[in-house]
Design an enzyme around this catalytic site. Structure first.
Site, PDB file in Angstrom:
ATOM      1  N   TYR A  85       0.836  -1.204   0.000  1.00  0.00           N
ATOM      2  CA  TYR A  85       0.000   0.000   0.000  1.00  0.00           C
ATOM      3  C   TYR A  85       0.867   1.248   0.000  1.00  0.00           C
ATOM      4  O   TYR A  85       0.581   2.224  -0.694  1.00  0.00           O
ATOM      5  CB  TYR A  85      -0.939   0.025   1.221  1.00  0.00           C
ATOM      6  CG  TYR A  85      -1.940   1.146   1.106  1.00  0.00           C
ATOM      7  CD1 TYR A  85      -3.144   0.945   0.440  1.00  0.00           C
ATOM      8  CD2 TYR A  85      -1.656   2.415   1.597  1.00  0.00           C
ATOM      9  CE1 TYR A  85      -4.048   1.984   0.272  1.00  0.00           C
ATOM     10  CE2 TYR A  85      -2.557   3.460   1.441  1.00  0.00           C
ATOM     11  CZ  TYR A  85      -3.751   3.240   0.779  1.00  0.00           C
ATOM     12  OH  TYR A  85      -4.644   4.268   0.602  1.00  0.00           O
ATOM     13  N   PHE A 137      -7.562  22.244 -24.111  1.00  0.00           N
ATOM     14  CA  PHE A 137      -7.872  20.827 -24.239  1.00  0.00           C
ATOM     15  C   PHE A 137      -9.078  20.568 -23.344  1.00  0.00           C
ATOM     16  O   PHE A 137      -9.217  21.178 -22.285  1.00  0.00           O
ATOM     17  CB  PHE A 137      -6.700  19.908 -23.871  1.00  0.00           C
ATOM     18  CG  PHE A 137      -7.063  18.481 -24.146  1.00  0.00           C
ATOM     19  CD1 PHE A 137      -7.155  18.024 -25.443  1.00  0.00           C
ATOM     20  CD2 PHE A 137      -7.417  17.622 -23.114  1.00  0.00           C
ATOM     21  CE1 PHE A 137      -7.591  16.727 -25.721  1.00  0.00           C
ATOM     22  CE2 PHE A 137      -7.853  16.320 -23.386  1.00  0.00           C
ATOM     23  CZ  PHE A 137      -7.935  15.873 -24.689  1.00  0.00           C
ATOM     24  N   THR A 138      -9.945  19.648 -23.780  1.00  0.00           N
ATOM     25  CA  THR A 138     -11.255  19.475 -23.124  1.00  0.00           C
ATOM     26  C   THR A 138     -11.146  19.295 -21.606  1.00  0.00           C
ATOM     27  O   THR A 138     -11.728  20.065 -20.835  1.00  0.00           O
ATOM     28  CB  THR A 138     -11.984  18.262 -23.742  1.00  0.00           C
ATOM     29  OG1 THR A 138     -11.107  17.144 -23.739  1.00  0.00           O
ATOM     30  CG2 THR A 138     -12.398  18.557 -25.171  1.00  0.00           C
ATOM     31  N   ASP A 228       1.772  20.864 -20.020  1.00  0.00           N
ATOM     32  CA  ASP A 228       1.082  19.593 -20.260  1.00  0.00           C
ATOM     33  C   ASP A 228       2.052  18.763 -21.098  1.00  0.00           C
ATOM     34  O   ASP A 228       2.202  18.967 -22.301  1.00  0.00           O
ATOM     35  CB  ASP A 228      -0.232  19.828 -21.001  1.00  0.00           C
ATOM     36  CG  ASP A 228      -0.998  18.531 -21.230  1.00  0.00           C
ATOM     37  OD1 ASP A 228      -0.370  17.454 -21.226  1.00  0.00           O
ATOM     38  OD2 ASP A 228      -2.225  18.592 -21.428  1.00  0.00           O
ATOM     39  N   LYS A 271      -0.189   8.277 -23.271  1.00  0.00           N
ATOM     40  CA  LYS A 271       0.229   8.629 -24.637  1.00  0.00           C
ATOM     41  C   LYS A 271       1.718   8.315 -24.808  1.00  0.00           C
ATOM     42  O   LYS A 271       2.099   7.162 -24.908  1.00  0.00           O
ATOM     43  CB  LYS A 271      -0.073  10.104 -24.919  1.00  0.00           C
ATOM     44  CG  LYS A 271      -1.545  10.395 -25.188  1.00  0.00           C
ATOM     45  CD  LYS A 271      -2.362  10.452 -23.940  1.00  0.00           C
ATOM     46  CE  LYS A 271      -3.727  11.064 -24.143  1.00  0.00           C
ATOM     47  NZ  LYS A 271      -4.524  11.034 -22.921  1.00  0.00           N
ATOM     48  N   ARG A 395     -13.426  16.219 -33.437  1.00  0.00           N
ATOM     49  CA  ARG A 395     -12.751  17.286 -32.700  1.00  0.00           C
ATOM     50  C   ARG A 395     -13.221  18.605 -33.303  1.00  0.00           C
ATOM     51  O   ARG A 395     -12.515  19.274 -34.044  1.00  0.00           O
ATOM     52  CB  ARG A 395     -11.221  17.167 -32.794  1.00  0.00           C
ATOM     53  CG  ARG A 395     -10.640  15.897 -32.217  1.00  0.00           C
ATOM     54  CD  ARG A 395     -10.402  15.912 -30.714  1.00  0.00           C
ATOM     55  NE  ARG A 395     -11.590  15.749 -29.900  1.00  0.00           N
ATOM     56  CZ  ARG A 395     -11.563  15.584 -28.572  1.00  0.00           C
ATOM     57  NH1 ARG A 395     -10.421  15.545 -27.922  1.00  0.00           N
ATOM     58  NH2 ARG A 395     -12.669  15.468 -27.889  1.00  0.00           N
ATOM     59  N   PHE A 462     -19.189  15.400 -25.733  1.00  0.00           N
ATOM     60  CA  PHE A 462     -18.790  14.569 -26.875  1.00  0.00           C
ATOM     61  C   PHE A 462     -18.713  13.091 -26.534  1.00  0.00           C
ATOM     62  O   PHE A 462     -18.891  12.242 -27.387  1.00  0.00           O
ATOM     63  CB  PHE A 462     -17.438  15.044 -27.432  1.00  0.00           C
ATOM     64  CG  PHE A 462     -16.372  15.164 -26.383  1.00  0.00           C
ATOM     65  CD1 PHE A 462     -16.189  16.352 -25.706  1.00  0.00           C
ATOM     66  CD2 PHE A 462     -15.584  14.080 -26.047  1.00  0.00           C
ATOM     67  CE1 PHE A 462     -15.231  16.460 -24.704  1.00  0.00           C
ATOM     68  CE2 PHE A 462     -14.614  14.176 -25.065  1.00  0.00           C
ATOM     69  CZ  PHE A 462     -14.449  15.372 -24.391  1.00  0.00           C
TER      70      PHE A 462
HETATM   71  C1  P71 Z   1      -6.998  11.914 -26.384  1.00  0.00           C
HETATM   72  C2  P71 Z   1      -7.084  12.041 -24.921  1.00  0.00           C
HETATM   73  C3  P71 Z   1      -8.098  11.238 -24.167  1.00  0.00           C
HETATM   74  C4  P71 Z   1      -9.371  11.987 -24.273  1.00  0.00           C
HETATM   75  C5  P71 Z   1      -9.673  12.958 -23.351  1.00  0.00           C
HETATM   76  C6  P71 Z   1     -10.806  13.716 -23.514  1.00  0.00           C
HETATM   77  C7  P71 Z   1     -11.591  13.529 -24.631  1.00  0.00           C
HETATM   78  C8  P71 Z   1     -11.302  12.539 -25.537  1.00  0.00           C
HETATM   79  C9  P71 Z   1     -10.178  11.782 -25.354  1.00  0.00           C
HETATM   80  C10 P71 Z   1      -6.153  13.262 -23.111  1.00  0.00           C
HETATM   81  C11 P71 Z   1      -5.356  14.349 -22.697  1.00  0.00           C
HETATM   82  C12 P71 Z   1      -4.582  15.102 -23.637  1.00  0.00           C
HETATM   83  C13 P71 Z   1      -3.862  16.196 -23.214  1.00  0.00           C
HETATM   84  C14 P71 Z   1      -3.071  17.006 -24.153  1.00  0.00           C
HETATM   85  C15 P71 Z   1      -4.610  15.833 -20.991  1.00  0.00           C
HETATM   86  C16 P71 Z   1      -5.356  14.738 -21.349  1.00  0.00           C
HETATM   87  C17 P71 Z   1      -6.149  14.019 -20.306  1.00  0.00           C
HETATM   88  N1  P71 Z   1      -6.306  12.956 -24.379  1.00  0.00           N
HETATM   89  N2  P71 Z   1      -3.881  16.543 -21.909  1.00  0.00           N
HETATM   90  O1  P71 Z   1      -6.308  12.730 -27.011  1.00  0.00           O
HETATM   91  O2  P71 Z   1      -4.531  14.777 -24.932  1.00  0.00           O
HETATM   92  O3  P71 Z   1      -5.511  12.837 -19.979  1.00  0.00           O
HETATM   93  O4  P71 Z   1      -7.135  11.084 -20.731  1.00  0.00           O
HETATM   94  O5  P71 Z   1      -5.216  10.531 -19.230  1.00  0.00           O
HETATM   95  O6  P71 Z   1      -7.121  11.824 -18.367  1.00  0.00           O
HETATM   96  O7  P71 Z   1      -7.624  10.998 -26.926  1.00  0.00           O
HETATM   97  P1  P71 Z   1      -6.292  11.491 -19.560  1.00  0.00           P
END
Ligand code: P71
Length: 472
Positions: A85, A137-138, A228, A271, A395, A462
């Site tokens: 843990y 970013f969303t 980021d 990523k 997007r 979305f």
């Molecule tokens: C991507 C994602 C995943 C995603 C997130 C929201 C809507 C659709 C798909 C996530 C990112 C990202 C950047 C630049 C932070 C996050 C959040 N991307 N910054 O591109 O691209 O990270 O998903 O691990 O929580 O499909 P998280």
């Protein structure tokens, strides 16, 4: 009579072919269901590719997030999980990898990127604050808003033009940033939110010169600069290829230098880092470390695992090392460029220059007859699935959501469909199949009329919105 000489793809594009620096040891079967099945599946999903079952998908280009193939070394690392843990040895391995490759002092682990966004936003943003950044970013913007802040876009204008060939379309416009600082005052700006290879702009990089200048500007006003770093390794590849003085430097050295101009970073390790789950927040300032490593125990888990299992942290520590190798990055982005070259050759409108993780189809240019409130990008993603079972992601206006103040749709200049390439998963033949499918949908472009939204959730619509086709 002479027969035409068969040419490799490299020869066709006037260069030598490249190949992946790995071979395949384990495979996962995939198949394309028939047209009738695809019609049923997309209708049942409300014409939203997020709501499809993965079993009904042939080539899955929804995202590069958590979809990479791990290496044999990473899988071996999974067996070395220390599932204590507290104080797992894998945490210390991860901490050392982040310190070594990114150069930050303190590490707070999180389950994925948005966990880290939540922690930094809650720790630093007060009601009424303003957070300038290089395009929203969303999830990043939502966490900034939920903490009481307002995001202000300060990316260069070129980023909003899908045909502009600027080599660093992710750059911050320092004039726009200085205007914001002067308008609201530095005291209202807890930090500048800088992203490597800007996702919503088409995976466009930030130059080293830009981050250096940004650092100076932030220092002049006493404002912090957080990164980021989700696709920062990919950003480094563009600096190596395009920026003077960096051709001879390694991806690892470029990442380390870039991060040295920032005060910390949040990361979706799903990523660049070649793992299926994981994230972190890292920083040099002790006050943020104090605040975030306390909040993490409320929302994620103890500060030595933050929502990850020990084995996840081990795979991540190894993934960091693999992600920052030059030969890995050459083949990763090389594959994206390959698909981009095919589509460009065939006259399909995509965002240029091609970015690091995906090809972005320009839905406004493909469907000029579909108004933006009929969701051209959502429509295009549905058509691509119908044609060949390929899953892409909208997007555009659906992703942009509604303005919290007015309640209206936000109409972004870019209305795109993202064909996101998972790392180390698909082959060049898959890319050929994808290109042919895009071409087929493009050729049928005058037959579609758009969608209407029939269900709209409150947050990040979305993901779960539902649509129905409109008749002409
Ligand atoms: C991507 C994602 C995943 C995603 C997130 C929201 C809507 C659709 C798909 C996530 C990112 C990202 C950047 C630049 C932070 C996050 C959040 N991307 N910054 O591109 O691209 O990270 O998903 O691990 O929580 O499909 P998280």
């Amino acid at each position: 009579m002479t027969q035409p000489v068969p040419m490799t793809m490299g020869q066709q594009f006037g260069r030598r072919s490249w190949a992946e620096p790995w071979k395949i040891k384990m495979v996962e079967p995939i198949k394309m269901i028939d047209r009738a099945g695809r019609e049923r599946a997309i209708a049942a999903a409300g014409y939203n590719t997020f709501l499809l079952r993965s079993e009904d998908v042939y080539i899955d280009l929804l995202t590069d997030s958590g979809t990479s193939a791990m290496s044999d070394r990473q899988w071996a690392g999974m067996m070395l999980g220390d599932e204590a843990y507290a104080g797992s040895r894998n945490f210390y391995h991860l901490e050392a990898a982040v310190q070594n490759y990114y150069g930050y002092k303190y590490l707070v682990p999180t389950h994925q990127g948005r966990g880290a966004e939540h922690l930094i936003s809650r720790s630093l943003i007060k009601e009424g604050d303003v957070i300038p950044g290089n395009m929203y970013f969303t999830t990043t913007r939502l966490h900034q808003e939920l903490a009481g802040g307002r995001f202000v876009d300060v990316i260069i204008d070129e980023a909003h033009d899908p045909t502009n060939m600027h080599p660093f379309k992710g750059n911050v416009d320092l004039g726009k940033l200085e205007d914001v600082i002067q308008r609201v005052g530095a005291a209202k700006i807890p930090y500048v939110s800088l992203a490597g290879t800007v996702n919503m702009a088409g995976g466009q990089p930030v130059s080293m010169a830009n981050v250096q200048a940004l650092r100076e500007l932030c220092d002049r006003y006493g404002i912090r600069l957080y990164l980021d770093a989700t696709r920062m390794a990919e950003n480094a590849w563009f600096i190596q290829q395009r920026e003077e003085g960096y051709a001879g430097k390694s991806i690892a050295a470029i990442v380390k230098e870039f991060c040295s101009y920032t005060d910390g970073a949040w990361m979706s390790a799903k990523k660049d880092h070649l793992v299926n789950i994981g994230g972190w927040l890292a920083m040099n300032h002790e006050d943020l470390f104090e605040a975030a490593s306390n909040l993490v125990v409320v929302y994620e888990g103890l500060h030595t695992y933050g929502g990850m299992a020990g084995r996840d942290m081990e795979a991540l520590a190894i993934g960091i090392e693999e992600a920052l190798q030059d030969d890995h990055m050459n083949s990763r982005i090389g594959q994206v460029l390959y698909l981009g070259e095919l589509l460009t050759d065939w006259g399909i409108p995509i965002v240029h220059p091609v970015g690091g993780h995906a090809i972005f189809l320009d839905a406004k240019a493909i469907y000029p007859h579909v108004p933006q409130d009929r969701f051209p990008a959502q429509t295009l993603a549905a058509q691509l699935y119908l044609d060949s079972g390929i899953r892409a992601m909208e997007r555009g206006v659906v992703s942009a959501g509604r303005d919290p103040a007015t309640g209206d749709h936000r109409y972004p200049k870019l209305e795109l469909v993202r064909l996101t390439i998972p790392r180390r998963v698909y082959t060049q033949a898959h890319m050929d199949v994808v290109a042919e499918a895009v071409k087929a949908v493009y050729d049928e472009r005058n037959r579609v009329h758009g969608l209407e939204m029939v269900h709209e959730p409150k947050y990040l619509r979305f993901f779960q919105a539902r649509f129905a086709p409109v008749q002409p």
